[in-house]
Design an enzyme around this catalytic site. Structure first.
Site, PDB file in Angstrom:
ATOM      1  CE  LYS A 112      69.153   8.555  84.023  1.00 56.32           C
ATOM      2  NZ  LYS A 112      68.916   9.049  82.660  1.00 56.32           N
ATOM      3  N   GLY A 224      67.881  25.815  83.152  1.00 55.53           N
ATOM      4  CA  GLY A 224      68.937  24.824  83.411  1.00 55.53           C
ATOM      5  C   GLY A 224      70.126  25.138  82.529  1.00 55.53           C
ATOM      6  CE1 TYR A 225      73.175  28.738  79.194  1.00 59.31           C
ATOM      7  CE2 TYR A 225      75.343  28.760  80.229  1.00 59.31           C
ATOM      8  CZ  TYR A 225      74.516  29.077  79.156  1.00 59.31           C
ATOM      9  OH  TYR A 225      75.033  29.731  78.054  1.00 59.31           O
ATOM     10  N   GLY A 226      73.296  23.325  82.646  1.00 58.86           N
ATOM     11  CA  GLY A 226      74.319  22.282  82.729  1.00 58.86           C
ATOM     12  C   GLY A 226      74.740  21.910  81.311  1.00 58.86           C
ATOM     13  CG  ASN A 227      76.211  18.161  78.455  1.00 59.42           C
ATOM     14  OD1 ASN A 227      75.303  17.908  77.676  1.00 59.42           O
ATOM     15  ND2 ASN A 227      77.473  17.985  78.120  1.00 59.42           N
ATOM     16  CB  ALA A 228      70.983  19.298  78.280  1.00 59.54           C
ATOM     17  N   GLY A 229      71.569  22.321  78.770  1.00 61.34           N
ATOM     18  CA  GLY A 229      71.096  23.700  78.651  1.00 61.34           C
ATOM     19  C   GLY A 229      72.120  24.627  78.017  1.00 61.34           C
TER      20      GLY A 229
HETATM   21  N1  GLU Z   1      71.825  10.417  80.758  1.00 62.45           N
HETATM   22  C1  GLU Z   1      71.473  10.585  79.369  1.00 62.45           C
HETATM   23  C2  GLU Z   1      69.991  10.346  79.186  1.00 62.45           C
HETATM   24  O1  GLU Z   1      69.194  10.537  80.068  1.00 62.45           O
HETATM   25  C3  GLU Z   1      72.340   9.733  78.462  1.00 62.45           C
HETATM   26  C4  GLU Z   1      72.261   8.265  78.702  1.00 62.45           C
HETATM   27  C5  GLU Z   1      73.283   7.466  77.935  1.00 62.45           C
HETATM   28  O2  GLU Z   1      74.049   8.038  77.190  1.00 62.45           O
HETATM   29  O3  GLU Z   1      73.282   6.249  78.114  1.00 62.45           O
HETATM   30  O4  GLU Z   1      69.541  10.066  78.110  1.00 62.45           O
END
Ligand code: GLU
Length: 422
Positions: A112, A224-229
């Protein structure tokens, strides 16, 4: 060992990640050396990124990249741009990536990255220079077979494009597999954009099957209303036939018992920058949203929002953790006792990294799949991982998060043994 440096605060995400791992390690009976490797990152980089601002001044940002474990494959995980980023948050997220790729049985490790910054206060050109500056600092440590970044909180496909471009310029060759979550025009995968939400929705579908719940017409809430939400809203309606009655973002939330229209709401958010103030809805706080009487609750924002304080009041049957680390360990115990079915983060939100893996495979072939093919392969992977975890929870009589740890940690340990590390 250096672990003493971890702040023992109950809300420190890395202290939480270590505590979760320790519990799994005890059940698996891991030896001391194996535990020592797995409760700490194998490598981490701390650096400064000087950025020329639009007014001509220079600002210096702090950046991190953590390669937690690469026994099963190259380190893999996103980069977060966040004002409250800390090295311990990045370590925790890198550990969770290690378990995420393992529970999905992807040939990848965990990593990360993060930058302490507030992207909302940066102009697009400053954001571009920061993104390129990040890559200049890590270019020598990453690569398609070393460590592969991707988007995360407040980082986008455009940012991935700038990062890939900077990397290619430094290396002097085209290497799209160094970074995933790229725009489709630049070697990205079709289906990557909604993959985190889509994968989560598939796990909710499987959870409903084992719980024998019919989700059609049932209420859901999304924090949360970003990409995932936002994509979870769209797909909870389209795939599961649910009614999304409440959503929120960092500026506030909205509630409508009849269900919110995704297309109108996303347009409102695009125009105003927030879901708050959407016409004909009742305002609701982020805290109250979590306690609504819904069938499925999707935490899709940041860490530590379900704690021992509010866990007793949560009314959802299923919690689908699209965020990383939304539930504290004490809350986990309470939810388990109360019979709430938690689909743990590194299973529920693994759709993103799974399609990132597909992206790398397509980049390596230089041949790209249709969207339906991505969806079908993602569904297969998510369904298999869900049932691996569910079966473990039944056999070991533990809650789902611990079961996911038992599956994931055993796979990483097996790879370390085969390599002769332990
Ligand atoms: N940031 C996303 C996660 O937490 C995707 C990570 C990725 O695609 O490598 O899983």
């Amino acid at each position: 060992m250096a672990d003493k440096r971890v702040m023992r605060s109950p809300r420190n995400p890395f202290a939480i990640a270590q505590r979760q791992f320790d519990e799994a390690a005890a059940i698996l009976g891991l030896d001391e050396a194996t535990r020592e490797i797995l409760r700490w990152p194998m490598r981490e980089f701390h650096f400064l990124i000087p950025v020329r601002m639009d007014d001509g001044s220079v600002r210096v940002f702090k950046g991190f990249r953590v390669q937690y474990n690469d026994a099963r494959g190259p380190a893999k995980g996103g980069i977060r741009f966040h004002p409250e980023e800390t090295i311990d948050t990045v370590r925790a997220l890198a550990a969770w990536m290690t378990w995420k790729t393992a529970v999905m049985d992807l040939p990848l490790g965990g990593g990360k990255g993060g930058v302490v910054c507030n992207p909302k206060e940066l102009s697009p050109t400053e954001l571009e220079r920061l993104s390129r500056g990040y890559i200049r600092q890590v270019a020598r440590f990453i690569g398609a077979n070393i460590d592969v970044p991707a988007p995360d909180v407040y980082t986008t496909p455009q940012i991935m494009a700038w990062m890939m471009d900077e990397y290619d310029i430094i290396k002097g060759h085209w290497e799209p597999g160094v970074i995933t979550g790229k725009p489709v025009e630049l070697g990205g995968s079709r289906g990557r954009i909604d993959a985190t939400a889509r994968g989560g929705i598939y796990t909710v579908r499987e959870a409903a099957k084992v719980l024998e719940i019919d989700l059609r017409g049932q209420p859901a809430a999304i924090q949360g209303y970003g990409n995932a939400g936002s994509f979870a809203h769209k797909l909870a309606v389209e795939i599961l036939g649910m009614k999304v009655v409440a959503v929120s973002d960092s500026r506030g939330g909205i509630y409508d018992p009849d269900g919110l229209d995704y297309y109108q709401l996303i347009e409102h958010k695009r125009r105003t920058g927030s879901v708050a103030g959407f016409p004909d809805t009742t305002p609701i706080s982020n805290e109250d949203l979590l306690e609504l009487p819904v069938t499925v609750l999707f935490p899709a924002a940041l860490e530590n929002i379900i704690t021992e304080e509010n866990a007793p009041r949560i009314k959802a049957r299923i919690i689908a953790e699209l965020a990383n680390g939304p539930t504290t360990p004490d809350a986990d115990v309470i939810l388990h006792q109360r019979g709430v079915f938690v689909i743990p983060d590194f299973l529920c939100n693994a759709g993103g990294v799974t399609v990132s893996y597909f992206e790398q495979v397509q980049d390596a072939m230089n041949y790209y799949w249709k969207e339906e093919e991505v969806h079908q392969r993602l569904d297969e992977k998510m369904t298999k991982a869900f049932h691996d975890v569910y079966q473990m929870s039944q056999e070991a009589r533990v809650h789902n998060r611990l079961a996911a740890y038992l599956v994931a940690v055993s796979r990483v340990v097996q790879a370390m043994k085969l390599r002769g590390w332990v």
